[in-house]
Design a protein around this motif. Structure first.
Motif, PDB file in Angstrom:
ATOM      1  N   TYR A  59      84.146 114.966  40.763  1.00  0.00           N
ATOM      2  CA  TYR A  59      85.456 114.811  41.406  1.00  0.00           C
ATOM      3  C   TYR A  59      86.045 113.489  40.934  1.00  0.00           C
ATOM      4  O   TYR A  59      85.327 112.502  40.815  1.00  0.00           O
ATOM      5  CB  TYR A  59      85.283 114.816  42.924  1.00  0.00           C
ATOM      6  N   TYR A  60      87.359 113.499  40.670  1.00  0.00           N
ATOM      7  CA  TYR A  60      88.011 112.315  40.119  1.00  0.00           C
ATOM      8  C   TYR A  60      89.293 111.995  40.867  1.00  0.00           C
ATOM      9  O   TYR A  60      89.996 112.903  41.325  1.00  0.00           O
ATOM     10  CB  TYR A  60      88.353 112.533  38.645  1.00  0.00           C
ATOM     11  N   THR A  61      89.612 110.737  40.916  1.00  0.00           N
ATOM     12  CA  THR A  61      90.926 110.380  41.395  1.00  0.00           C
ATOM     13  C   THR A  61      91.943 110.769  40.328  1.00  0.00           C
ATOM     14  O   THR A  61      91.616 110.819  39.128  1.00  0.00           O
ATOM     15  CB  THR A  61      91.009 108.880  41.724  1.00  0.00           C
ATOM     16  N   ASP A  62      93.165 111.064  40.738  1.00  0.00           N
ATOM     17  CA  ASP A  62      94.156 111.619  39.814  1.00  0.00           C
ATOM     18  C   ASP A  62      94.410 110.730  38.605  1.00  0.00           C
ATOM     19  O   ASP A  62      94.631 111.224  37.495  1.00  0.00           O
ATOM     20  CB  ASP A  62      95.473 111.872  40.555  1.00  0.00           C
ATOM     21  N   SER A  63      94.377 109.444  38.790  1.00  0.00           N
ATOM     22  CA  SER A  63      94.766 108.531  37.713  1.00  0.00           C
ATOM     23  C   SER A  63      93.784 108.510  36.536  1.00  0.00           C
ATOM     24  O   SER A  63      94.119 108.010  35.463  1.00  0.00           O
ATOM     25  CB  SER A  63      94.946 107.115  38.259  1.00  0.00           C
ATOM     26  N   VAL A  64      92.574 109.041  36.724  1.00  0.00           N
ATOM     27  CA  VAL A  64      91.587 109.029  35.633  1.00  0.00           C
ATOM     28  C   VAL A  64      91.236 110.430  35.134  1.00  0.00           C
ATOM     29  O   VAL A  64      90.456 110.561  34.176  1.00  0.00           O
ATOM     30  CB  VAL A  64      90.301 108.285  36.050  1.00  0.00           C
ATOM     31  N   LYS A  65      91.775 111.454  35.756  1.00  0.00           N
ATOM     32  CA  LYS A  65      91.471 112.825  35.326  1.00  0.00           C
ATOM     33  C   LYS A  65      91.864 113.027  33.875  1.00  0.00           C
ATOM     34  O   LYS A  65      92.938 112.634  33.444  1.00  0.00           O
ATOM     35  CB  LYS A  65      92.213 113.828  36.216  1.00  0.00           C
ATOM     36  N   GLY A  66      90.962 113.658  33.116  1.00  0.00           N
ATOM     37  CA  GLY A  66      91.211 113.903  31.702  1.00  0.00           C
ATOM     38  C   GLY A  66      90.835 112.737  30.803  1.00  0.00           C
ATOM     39  O   GLY A  66      90.806 112.886  29.581  1.00  0.00           O
ATOM     40  N   ARG A  67      90.551 111.579  31.394  1.00  0.00           N
ATOM     41  CA  ARG A  67      90.190 110.407  30.603  1.00  0.00           C
ATOM     42  C   ARG A  67      88.763 109.939  30.878  1.00  0.00           C
ATOM     43  O   ARG A  67      88.076 109.467  29.968  1.00  0.00           O
ATOM     44  CB  ARG A  67      91.150 109.248  30.893  1.00  0.00           C
ATOM     45  N   PHE A  68      88.317 110.052  32.117  1.00  0.00           N
ATOM     46  CA  PHE A  68      86.979 109.600  32.513  1.00  0.00           C
ATOM     47  C   PHE A  68      86.086 110.814  32.754  1.00  0.00           C
ATOM     48  O   PHE A  68      86.543 111.855  33.235  1.00  0.00           O
ATOM     49  CB  PHE A  68      87.037 108.789  33.792  1.00  0.00           C
ATOM     50  N   THR A  69      84.808 110.647  32.441  1.00  0.00           N
ATOM     51  CA  THR A  69      83.822 111.687  32.702  1.00  0.00           C
ATOM     52  C   THR A  69      82.593 111.063  33.334  1.00  0.00           C
ATOM     53  O   THR A  69      82.024 110.117  32.781  1.00  0.00           O
ATOM     54  CB  THR A  69      83.408 112.413  31.412  1.00  0.00           C
ATOM     55  N   ILE A  70      82.190 111.613  34.471  1.00  0.00           N
ATOM     56  CA  ILE A  70      80.986 111.138  35.143  1.00  0.00           C
ATOM     57  C   ILE A  70      79.858 112.123  34.865  1.00  0.00           C
ATOM     58  O   ILE A  70      80.075 113.330  34.823  1.00  0.00           O
ATOM     59  CB  ILE A  70      81.237 110.972  36.666  1.00  0.00           C
ATOM     60  N   SER A  71      78.665 111.599  34.664  1.00  0.00           N
ATOM     61  CA  SER A  71      77.500 112.447  34.415  1.00  0.00           C
ATOM     62  C   SER A  71      76.264 111.750  34.976  1.00  0.00           C
ATOM     63  O   SER A  71      76.312 110.560  35.293  1.00  0.00           O
ATOM     64  CB  SER A  71      77.320 112.718  32.919  1.00  0.00           C
ATOM     65  N   ARG A  72      75.190 112.487  35.123  1.00  0.00           N
ATOM     66  CA  ARG A  72      73.963 111.877  35.632  1.00  0.00           C
ATOM     67  C   ARG A  72      72.749 112.487  34.965  1.00  0.00           C
ATOM     68  O   ARG A  72      72.762 113.653  34.555  1.00  0.00           O
ATOM     69  CB  ARG A  72      73.878 112.001  37.154  1.00  0.00           C
ATOM     70  N   ASP A  73      71.713 111.683  34.878  1.00  0.00           N
ATOM     71  CA  ASP A  73      70.423 112.104  34.358  1.00  0.00           C
ATOM     72  C   ASP A  73      69.390 111.722  35.401  1.00  0.00           C
ATOM     73  O   ASP A  73      68.962 110.563  35.468  1.00  0.00           O
ATOM     74  CB  ASP A  73      70.143 111.417  33.018  1.00  0.00           C
TER      75      ASP A  73
END
Length: 125
Positions: A59-73
């Protein structure tokens, strides 16, 4: 108990990329929703992104959608925030935080159980 340590911040030009890491310790890390927040001087700390315990939801705040990607290992007890197409308004101290709940109302400062100390991101124009 979960301890969180952020890294990867630095100075980058507008349009560039950075990848932040959040390294966690604690046996229950994989059960937590991991969030990224950021704060600039004079402003409240704001939510940026979250990832579910399994990594299947983000889930992303609108201002970073399409630019930021969160992932986890979970095998490495690490969460990442890939930040592309950086803008000067992305400048701030980025904090990693762990909470137990999922949902827009849970993605708040008061909804977090553990916080890291932050890493500074500076984007120049």
């Amino acid at each position: 108990q979960v301890q969180l340590v952020e890294s990867g911040g630095g100075l980058e030009q507008a349009g560039g990329s950075l990848r932040l890491s959040c390294a966690a310790s604690g046996r229950t890390f994989s059960t937590y929703v991991i969030n990224w927040f950021r704060q600039t001087p004079g402003k409240e700390r704001e939510f940026v992104a979250a990832i579910s315990w399994s990594g299947s939801r983000s889930y992303y705040t609108d201002s970073v959608k399409g630019r930021f990607t969160i992932s986890r290992d979970n095998a490495k007890n690490t969460v990442y925030l890939q930040m592309n197409s950086l803008k000067p308004e992305d400048t701030g101290v980025y904090y990693c935080a762990a909470g137990l709940n999922w949902g827009s109302t849970a993605f708040s400062n008061s909804g977090m159980d553990y916080w890291g100390k932050g890493t500074l991101v500076t984007v120049s124009s």
